[in-house]
Scaffold this motif. Structure first.
Motif, mmCIF file in Angstrom:
data_model
loop_
_atom_site.group_PDB
_atom_site.id
_atom_site.type_symbol
_atom_site.label_atom_id
_atom_site.label_comp_id
_atom_site.label_asym_id
_atom_site.label_seq_id
_atom_site.Cartn_x
_atom_site.Cartn_y
_atom_site.Cartn_z
ATOM 1 N N ASP A 61 52.337 33.668 49.026
ATOM 2 C CA ASP A 61 51.309 34.155 49.687
ATOM 3 C C ASP A 61 50.245 33.224 50.315
ATOM 4 N N PRO A 62 50.107 33.327 51.697
ATOM 5 C CA PRO A 62 49.483 32.389 52.527
ATOM 6 C C PRO A 62 47.901 32.368 52.013
ATOM 7 N N GLU A 63 47.463 33.596 51.526
ATOM 8 C CA GLU A 63 45.949 33.722 51.490
ATOM 9 C C GLU A 63 45.724 33.002 50.180
ATOM 10 N N PHE A 64 46.526 33.175 49.082
ATOM 11 C CA PHE A 64 46.202 32.376 47.840
ATOM 12 C C PHE A 64 46.493 30.847 48.039
ATOM 13 N N LEU B 2 45.343 34.992 39.111
ATOM 14 C CA LEU B 2 45.174 34.448 38.207
ATOM 15 C C LEU B 2 46.569 34.591 37.169
ATOM 16 N N HIS B 3 46.932 36.054 37.175
ATOM 17 C CA HIS B 3 48.122 36.283 36.325
ATOM 18 C C HIS B 3 49.642 35.409 37.008
ATOM 19 N N ARG B 4 49.548 35.335 38.194
ATOM 20 C CA ARG B 4 50.650 34.677 38.875
ATOM 21 C C ARG B 4 50.669 33.092 38.504
ATOM 22 N N LEU B 5 49.359 32.733 38.940
ATOM 23 C CA LEU B 5 49.236 31.363 38.294
ATOM 24 C C LEU B 5 49.416 30.828 36.999
ATOM 25 N N ALA B 6 49.204 31.910 36.048
ATOM 26 C CA ALA B 6 49.133 31.634 34.621
ATOM 27 C C ALA B 6 50.858 31.587 34.206
ATOM 28 N N PRO C 36 40.642 36.337 42.270
ATOM 29 C CA PRO C 36 41.263 37.754 41.950
ATOM 30 C C PRO C 36 42.226 37.676 40.741
ATOM 31 N N GLY C 37 42.277 38.616 40.000
ATOM 32 C CA GLY C 37 43.144 38.636 38.657
ATOM 33 C C GLY C 37 44.385 38.706 38.941
ATOM 34 N N ASP C 38 44.978 39.436 40.018
ATOM 35 C CA ASP C 38 46.240 39.164 40.415
ATOM 36 C C ASP C 38 46.973 37.754 40.474
#
Length: 157
Positions: free
Chosen positions: A121-124, A24-28, A20-22
């Motif tokens: 974020d456990p799901e992430f 990816l943004h956090r990982l980025a 999900p885009g959110d």
């Protein structure tokens, strides 16, 4: 040609592009683009595992040290690959080494920052950990095959 943002680089990388885009943004936010030339050692077995890489171009030789034989390459990996997974679990020491076999461009991540994202974020965390476990299993299988190649058959005189 303008350079791509870290988010853009992740959005086209096979390892994470479908997240999900959110996420990816956090990982980025925990990574930055890097370039390393041929021969640069990314990590040495038992060194501090404080980063990892998503490879975009070039190739990396995964190796480990064998007493009396030196560094033995067990696998050569190319674009769209994750390099480094030992940062995910204590004691955060590399299980393998890696040296650039052909100039690379990659996104390099701060391991502690990604571990914080996983904790928040456990799901992430489950999704990223599952993907990393797949890479780990593949690398261990490659190690097994390489050891069989090296030692299962008597040397030809």
């Amino acid at each position: 040609m303008p350079s791509m943002s870290v988010f853009d680089l992740l959005a086209v990388h096979d390892f994470v592009a479908d997240l999900p885009g959110d996420w990816l943004h956090r990982l980025a936010g925990t990574g930055h683009p890097v370039y390393y030339g041929t021969g640069h050692r990314l990590m040495r077995e038992d060194g501090t595992a404080d980063r990892f890489w998503l490879l975009h171009n070039g190739s990396v030789a995964i190796d480990f040290y064998v007493p009396g034989r030196g560094d033995i390459v067990i696998e050569r990996v190319g674009p769209s690959t994750l390099i480094g997974w030992s940062w995910l679990t204590v004691p955060y020491r590399w299980q393998f080494g890696a040296v650039v076999a052909e100039d690379i461009r990659a996104v390099e991540f701060d391991a502690a920052a990604v571990r914080n994202l996983i904790a928040e974020d456990p799901e992430f965390g489950r999704e990223l950990t599952t993907r990393i476990l797949r890479v780990t299993a593949d690398r261990l299988q490659a190690s097994r095959h390489r050891l069989i190649e090296l030692y299962a058959y008597p040397a030809v005189a």
